[in-house]
Design a protein around this motif. Structure first.
Motif, PDB file in Angstrom:
ATOM      1  N   PHE A  26       0.816  -1.211   0.000  1.00 52.80           N
ATOM      2  CA  PHE A  26       0.000   0.000   0.000  1.00 52.80           C
ATOM      3  C   PHE A  26       0.858   1.273   0.000  1.00 52.80           C
ATOM      4  O   PHE A  26       0.431   2.300  -0.537  1.00 52.80           O
ATOM      5  N   LEU A  29       1.321   3.367  -3.197  1.00 60.79           N
ATOM      6  CA  LEU A  29       0.280   4.195  -3.816  1.00 60.79           C
ATOM      7  C   LEU A  29       0.696   5.667  -3.882  1.00 60.79           C
ATOM      8  O   LEU A  29       0.234   6.399  -4.764  1.00 60.79           O
ATOM      9  N   ASN A  58      -7.109   4.039  -7.933  1.00 61.38           N
ATOM     10  CA  ASN A  58      -7.399   3.911  -6.509  1.00 61.38           C
ATOM     11  C   ASN A  58      -8.412   2.819  -6.190  1.00 61.38           C
ATOM     12  O   ASN A  58      -8.549   2.433  -5.028  1.00 61.38           O
ATOM     13  N   GLU A  59      -9.151   2.374  -7.188  1.00 59.19           N
ATOM     14  CA  GLU A  59     -10.052   1.241  -6.973  1.00 59.19           C
ATOM     15  C   GLU A  59      -9.346  -0.074  -7.282  1.00 59.19           C
ATOM     16  O   GLU A  59      -9.476  -1.054  -6.547  1.00 59.19           O
ATOM     17  N   PRO A  62      -5.636  -1.156  -4.801  1.00 58.12           N
ATOM     18  CA  PRO A  62      -5.856  -1.741  -3.469  1.00 58.12           C
ATOM     19  C   PRO A  62      -6.488  -3.133  -3.543  1.00 58.12           C
ATOM     20  O   PRO A  62      -6.168  -4.002  -2.720  1.00 58.12           O
ATOM     21  N   GLY A 122     -16.266  -0.645  -5.943  1.00 57.00           N
ATOM     22  CA  GLY A 122     -15.056  -0.314  -6.686  1.00 57.00           C
ATOM     23  C   GLY A 122     -15.130  -0.672  -8.154  1.00 57.00           C
ATOM     24  O   GLY A 122     -14.856   0.164  -9.025  1.00 57.00           O
TER      25      GLY A 122
ATOM     26  N   ARG B  20      -8.204  14.451   0.251  1.00 51.57           N
ATOM     27  CA  ARG B  20      -8.556  13.313  -0.607  1.00 51.57           C
ATOM     28  C   ARG B  20      -9.059  12.149   0.238  1.00 51.57           C
ATOM     29  O   ARG B  20      -8.355  11.659   1.110  1.00 51.57           O
ATOM     30  N   ASP B  22      -9.102   9.026  -0.288  1.00 50.61           N
ATOM     31  CA  ASP B  22      -8.584   7.780  -0.852  1.00 50.61           C
ATOM     32  C   ASP B  22      -8.148   6.898   0.316  1.00 50.61           C
ATOM     33  O   ASP B  22      -8.476   7.176   1.477  1.00 50.61           O
ATOM     34  N   ILE B  23      -7.371   5.867   0.046  1.00 50.06           N
ATOM     35  CA  ILE B  23      -7.038   4.931   1.120  1.00 50.06           C
ATOM     36  C   ILE B  23      -6.245   5.620   2.232  1.00 50.06           C
ATOM     37  O   ILE B  23      -6.496   5.383   3.423  1.00 50.06           O
ATOM     38  N   LEU B  24      -5.325   6.512   1.867  1.00 46.54           N
ATOM     39  CA  LEU B  24      -4.534   7.210   2.879  1.00 46.54           C
ATOM     40  C   LEU B  24      -5.400   8.208   3.647  1.00 46.54           C
ATOM     41  O   LEU B  24      -5.268   8.356   4.864  1.00 46.54           O
ATOM     42  N   PHE B  53     -11.322  14.408  -3.838  1.00 50.87           N
ATOM     43  CA  PHE B  53     -11.309  13.060  -4.431  1.00 50.87           C
ATOM     44  C   PHE B  53     -12.023  12.108  -3.497  1.00 50.87           C
ATOM     45  O   PHE B  53     -11.901  12.202  -2.279  1.00 50.87           O
ATOM     46  N   ALA B  55     -12.947   7.838  -3.284  1.00 53.52           N
ATOM     47  CA  ALA B  55     -12.937   6.468  -3.789  1.00 53.52           C
ATOM     48  C   ALA B  55     -13.890   5.632  -2.940  1.00 53.52           C
ATOM     49  O   ALA B  55     -14.440   6.108  -1.941  1.00 53.52           O
ATOM     50  N   SER B  56     -14.071   4.375  -3.313  1.00 54.77           N
ATOM     51  CA  SER B  56     -15.080   3.564  -2.632  1.00 54.77           C
ATOM     52  C   SER B  56     -14.757   3.351  -1.159  1.00 54.77           C
ATOM     53  O   SER B  56     -15.660   3.192  -0.345  1.00 54.77           O
ATOM     54  N   LEU B  57     -13.474   3.360  -0.812  1.00 53.38           N
ATOM     55  CA  LEU B  57     -13.133   3.237   0.609  1.00 53.38           C
ATOM     56  C   LEU B  57     -13.680   4.421   1.410  1.00 53.38           C
ATOM     57  O   LEU B  57     -14.112   4.265   2.549  1.00 53.38           O
TER      58      LEU B  57
END
Lengths: 163, 117
Positions: A26, A29, A58-59, A62, A122, B20, B22-24, B53, B55-57
């Motif tokens: 991760f 990224l 980003n989908e 991960p 996602g 954002r 996103d995952i972070l 931004f 995302a699905s997370l």
């Protein structure tokens, strides 16, 4: 141990001038984000196009990092971007378990908050925000390819959301 | 990713997100967002105007808290998402599960109506 991707020679398409290889971690990224910024400058991509590329990356990444590898080894994931006159083509190549995201179960209808799923959006988003999708399994590698039209008027995702 | 909160009239909790999702970004705010929104019967206005931004997370964080809020008799409204972020909310069906308002008074009135309902 480290597993490097051997990109199938019969798959090398002409015109792919930019690529990035990351490890299945991760922390990588952040490198992807920097690379996308470089591509934005290099190809003078519009904000809407960059947002879609950002979303797909980003989908997809991960998911690959989390689920593609049954072992504990390091693996390479390759990202390629082709800049065409009217669209961009993004490929993500990994040597994880075979998985075609575009035949996955579609997102069920969301009737209300209580019964809705909090996961599983996602792949639906990747399909909604791209104009063409393709998957191939070649020489034990997954090759996911999406095409995004550069036209700012492209509103496929909006049409999909209204369907 | 930044998060802070303030209390508006009618006891509405306004949670301001910036950056954002996103995952972070989710890792940075998830615990505080959940603590603020999902552990009490609250009426929560999530200010998305500075979120660039999603995302699905990130949607998972929003939906998870909205569900927990609903189970406690609370309610959530998303306020003023940027156009690209709104597209994501619409394409994923989330905007049909959590109300989206572009006007602050409309957002507050939606929450007040649930308080009274």
């Amino acid at each position: 141990m480290y597993s490097s991707i051997i990109v199938p020679t019969n798959h090398r398409a002409s015109g792919f001038s930019e690529s990035l290889t990351i490890a299945n971690q991760f922390g990588e990224l952040a490198r992807v984000a920097s690379w996308l910024e470089q591509m934005t400058q290099l190809y003078q991509l519009a904000e809407g196009t960059v947002f879609k590329l950002d979303l797909v990356l980003n989908e997809a990444l991960p998911n690959i990092i989390s689920y593609a590898y049954p072992d504990q080894l390091n693996h390479d994931i390759m990202i390629r971007l082709e800049n065409r006159d009217n669209d961009v083509v993004l490929e993500i190549i990994d040597d994880g378990m075979a998985f075609n995201p575009f035949t996955a179960t579609p997102l069920p209808e969301q009737l209300n908050l209580e019964s809705s799923s909090i996961n599983g959006r996602g792949i639906h988003l990747i399909k909604s925000f791209t104009d063409a999708q393709d998957y191939q399994r070649i020489n034990n590698t997954n090759i996911m390819r999406v095409t995004i039209h550069k036209s700012p008027e492209s509103s496929k995702h909006l049409e999909a959301s209204l369907a | 990713m930044q998060i802070d909160s303030e209390t508006l009239d009618h006891g509405i909790l306004k949670v301001n997100l910036s950056g954002r999702l996103d995952i972070l970004g989710v890792q940075a705010i998830d615990m505080k967002f959940t603590a603020l929104t999902a552990t009490q019967k609250a009426h929560v206005l999530v200010d998305m105007s500075e979120v660039s931004f999603l995302a699905s997370l990130g949607m998972r964080t929003l939906l998870s808290s909205a569900k927990a809020l609903s189970n406690r008799g609370g309610h959530m409204v998303l306020y003023k998402p940027q156009p690209n972020v709104l597209d994501v909310l619409e394409a994923s069906g989330v905007s049909s599960l959590i109300p989206v308002c572009n006007d602050i008074e409309e957002a507050k009135s939606v929450l007040v109506s649930h308080q009274q309902g």
